[in-house]
Design a protein around this motif. Structure first.
Motif, PDB file in Angstrom:
ATOM      1  N   GLN A   1      -1.751   2.977  -9.289  1.00 18.25           N
ATOM      2  CA  GLN A   1      -2.491   1.797  -8.822  1.00 18.25           C
ATOM      3  C   GLN A   1      -1.553   0.660  -8.528  1.00 18.25           C
ATOM      4  N   GLY A   2      -1.902  -0.069  -7.466  1.00 21.16           N
ATOM      5  CA  GLY A   2      -1.204  -1.308  -7.159  1.00 21.16           C
ATOM      6  C   GLY A   2      -2.220  -2.431  -7.081  1.00 21.16           C
ATOM      7  N   GLN A   3      -1.844  -3.469  -6.379  1.00 20.72           N
ATOM      8  CA  GLN A   3      -2.772  -4.577  -6.225  1.00 20.72           C
ATOM      9  C   GLN A   3      -3.770  -4.229  -5.122  1.00 20.72           C
ATOM     10  N   ARG A   4      -4.986  -4.027  -5.468  1.00 21.36           N
ATOM     11  CA  ARG A   4      -6.098  -3.656  -4.558  1.00 21.36           C
ATOM     12  C   ARG A   4      -5.952  -2.271  -3.943  1.00 21.36           C
ATOM     13  N   VAL A   5      -4.879  -1.560  -4.228  1.00 18.31           N
ATOM     14  CA  VAL A   5      -4.693  -0.221  -3.668  1.00 18.31           C
ATOM     15  C   VAL A   5      -4.474   0.798  -4.771  1.00 18.31           C
TER      16      VAL A   5
ATOM     17  N   ILE B   1       4.426   8.486   0.241  1.00 16.80           N
ATOM     18  CA  ILE B   1       4.350   7.045   0.468  1.00 16.80           C
ATOM     19  C   ILE B   1       3.238   6.747   1.460  1.00 16.80           C
ATOM     20  N   TRP B   2       2.570   5.644   1.261  1.00 17.03           N
ATOM     21  CA  TRP B   2       1.632   5.116   2.245  1.00 17.03           C
ATOM     22  C   TRP B   2       2.259   3.901   2.918  1.00 17.03           C
ATOM     23  N   TYR B   3       2.169   3.914   4.252  1.00 11.87           N
ATOM     24  CA  TYR B   3       2.647   2.786   5.042  1.00 11.87           C
ATOM     25  C   TYR B   3       1.498   2.215   5.866  1.00 11.87           C
ATOM     26  N   LYS B   4       1.593   0.924   6.106  1.00 15.57           N
ATOM     27  CA  LYS B   4       0.658   0.206   6.975  1.00 15.57           C
ATOM     28  C   LYS B   4       1.435  -0.241   8.202  1.00 15.57           C
ATOM     29  N   GLN B   5       0.870  -0.032   9.374  1.00 17.77           N
ATOM     30  CA  GLN B   5       1.542  -0.468  10.591  1.00 17.77           C
ATOM     31  C   GLN B   5       0.613  -1.332  11.416  1.00 17.77           C
ATOM     32  N   GLU B   6       0.982  -2.569  11.567  1.00 18.59           N
ATOM     33  CA  GLU B   6       0.240  -3.486  12.430  1.00 18.59           C
ATOM     34  C   GLU B   6       0.841  -3.437  13.830  1.00 18.59           C
ATOM     35  N   SER B   7       0.062  -3.862  14.782  1.00 16.80           N
ATOM     36  CA  SER B   7       0.464  -3.768  16.180  1.00 16.80           C
ATOM     37  C   SER B   7       1.791  -4.479  16.420  1.00 16.80           C
ATOM     38  N   GLY B   8       2.740  -3.765  17.014  1.00 13.75           N
ATOM     39  CA  GLY B   8       4.019  -4.369  17.356  1.00 13.75           C
ATOM     40  C   GLY B   8       4.988  -4.511  16.202  1.00 13.75           C
ATOM     41  N   LYS B   9       4.649  -3.927  15.062  1.00 12.08           N
ATOM     42  CA  LYS B   9       5.523  -4.044  13.894  1.00 12.08           C
ATOM     43  C   LYS B   9       5.918  -2.670  13.373  1.00 12.08           C
ATOM     44  N   GLY B  10       6.889  -2.671  12.486  1.00  6.78           N
ATOM     45  CA  GLY B  10       7.309  -1.434  11.860  1.00  6.78           C
ATOM     46  C   GLY B  10       6.417  -1.069  10.694  1.00  6.78           C
ATOM     47  N   PRO B  11       6.530   0.175  10.219  1.00  2.50           N
ATOM     48  CA  PRO B  11       5.753   0.580   9.038  1.00  2.50           C
ATOM     49  C   PRO B  11       6.112  -0.290   7.831  1.00  2.50           C
ATOM     50  N   GLN B  12       5.073  -0.716   7.132  1.00  2.00           N
ATOM     51  CA  GLN B  12       5.256  -1.584   5.968  1.00  2.00           C
ATOM     52  C   GLN B  12       4.850  -0.813   4.721  1.00  2.00           C
ATOM     53  N   PHE B  13       5.739  -0.729   3.748  1.00  2.00           N
ATOM     54  CA  PHE B  13       5.460   0.000   2.515  1.00  2.00           C
ATOM     55  C   PHE B  13       4.264  -0.590   1.780  1.00  2.00           C
ATOM     56  N   ILE B  14       3.352   0.314   1.338  1.00  2.00           N
ATOM     57  CA  ILE B  14       2.207  -0.137   0.553  1.00  2.00           C
ATOM     58  C   ILE B  14       2.335   0.331  -0.891  1.00  2.00           C
ATOM     59  N   ILE B  15       2.442   1.651  -1.063  1.00  2.00           N
ATOM     60  CA  ILE B  15       2.465   2.219  -2.403  1.00  2.00           C
ATOM     61  C   ILE B  15       3.045   3.623  -2.324  1.00  2.00           C
ATOM     62  N   ASP B  16       3.650   4.076  -3.400  1.00  2.65           N
ATOM     63  CA  ASP B  16       4.210   5.421  -3.425  1.00  2.65           C
ATOM     64  C   ASP B  16       3.780   6.143  -4.702  1.00  2.65           C
ATOM     65  N   ILE B  17       4.013   7.443  -4.701  1.00  5.09           N
ATOM     66  CA  ILE B  17       3.678   8.250  -5.868  1.00  5.09           C
ATOM     67  C   ILE B  17       4.579   9.480  -5.893  1.00  5.09           C
ATOM     68  N   ARG B  18       5.012   9.848  -7.081  1.00  3.09           N
ATOM     69  CA  ARG B  18       5.811  11.058  -7.220  1.00  3.09           C
ATOM     70  C   ARG B  18       4.894  12.211  -7.593  1.00  3.09           C
ATOM     71  N   SER B  19       5.377  13.414  -7.416  1.00  2.00           N
ATOM     72  CA  SER B  19       4.527  14.589  -7.592  1.00  2.00           C
ATOM     73  C   SER B  19       4.166  14.863  -9.047  1.00  2.00           C
ATOM     74  N   ASN B  20       4.819  14.197  -9.987  1.00  2.00           N
ATOM     75  CA  ASN B  20       4.469  14.404 -11.393  1.00  2.00           C
ATOM     76  C   ASN B  20       3.327  13.485 -11.839  1.00  2.00           C
ATOM     77  N   MET B  21       2.759  12.763 -10.862  1.00  4.23           N
ATOM     78  CA  MET B  21       1.623  11.898 -11.144  1.00  4.23           C
ATOM     79  C   MET B  21       0.469  12.297 -10.236  1.00  4.23           C
ATOM     80  N   ASP B  22      -0.760  11.955 -10.631  1.00  2.00           N
ATOM     81  CA  ASP B  22      -1.877  12.205  -9.725  1.00  2.00           C
ATOM     82  C   ASP B  22      -2.599  10.917  -9.323  1.00  2.00           C
ATOM     83  N   LYS B  23      -2.200   9.816  -9.911  1.00  6.01           N
ATOM     84  CA  LYS B  23      -2.824   8.546  -9.555  1.00  6.01           C
ATOM     85  C   LYS B  23      -1.837   7.422  -9.831  1.00  6.01           C
TER      86      LYS B  23
END
Lengths: 114, 113
Positions: free
Chosen positions: B58-62, B34-56
């Protein structure tokens, strides 16, 4: 969009005192977690909780720590006798189906032990 | 031993450019990332995930790319915006049930106007 909420946002306590950090996970989630982040460092796993019991805990989660789900909505982390090194951001998280369902984090409680 | 704050890798890009953030993970048995984004003073925010049976994936802009051979994960952000400025963490976990996430050290992304 539903979110994980945590209170208080900042807690200051004296060394040796007990603190309780509170969390309301997302309502239909099944798995609940506490993570912590010491200033400037990585987020670290503390404990996971499922079906009203701890499913896994880290080395950090020693006998001074406990978790509880006292009712259908709250999830708490208690530190029985705080130490200076317990100062950190504590994040609560929850997710739905376990594997393959991303964790959603709250905005954390900043614990300062003086 | 004494705890020392991590010196975060940093990446600065111009607004509108694409950015790539890299992460090396440690556990070859990890099967969910999983990729998380953390802004100052906030908790990790989910961006996108991937399972090991995939290699790519895509989400919106990511886009997340996974190379299991070299245990490498990357996050591509297209057309970066000022709101993309944050610390980005990769996280890995394995198995079923509750997720004991292992977080990477994070990369600080700064978007220059």
């Amino acid at each position: 969009e539903p979110e994980v909420t945590q209170t208080p946002s900042h807690q200051v306590t004296q060394m040796g005192q007990e603190v309780i950090l509170r969390c309301v996970p997302i309502s239909n989630h099944l798995y609940f977690y506490w993570y912590r982040q010491i200033l400037g460092q990585k987020v670290e796993f503390l404990v996971s909780f499922y079906n009203n019991e701890i499913s896994e805990k880290s080395e950090i989660f020693d006998d001074q720590f406990s978790v509880e789900r006292p009712d259908g909505s709250n999830f708490t982390l208690k530190i029985r006798s705080t130490k200076l090194e317990d100062s950190a951001m504590y994040f609560c998280a929850s997710n739905g189906a376990g594997s393959g369902s991303p964790l959603h984090f709250g905005n954390g409680t900043r614990l300062t032990v003086t | 031993g004494e705890s020392v704050g991590l010196h975060l890798p940093t990446l600065s890009v111009q607004e509108g450019d694409n950015s790539i953030i890299n992460c090396a993970y440690s556990n070859s048995a990890s099967d969910y990332f999983i990729w998380y984004k953390q802004e100052s003073g906030k908790g990790p925010q989910f961006i996108i995930d991937i399972r090991s049976n995939m290699d790519k994936r895509q989400g919106q802009r990511v886009t997340v790319l996974l190379n299991k051979t070299v245990k490498h994960l990357s996050l591509q952000i297209a057309a970066t915006q000022p709101g993309d400025s944050a610390v980005y963490f990769c996280a890995e976990t394995e198995g079923q049930g509750a997720q004991k996430l292992v977080f990477g050290q994070g990369t600080r992304l700064t978007i220059n106007p």
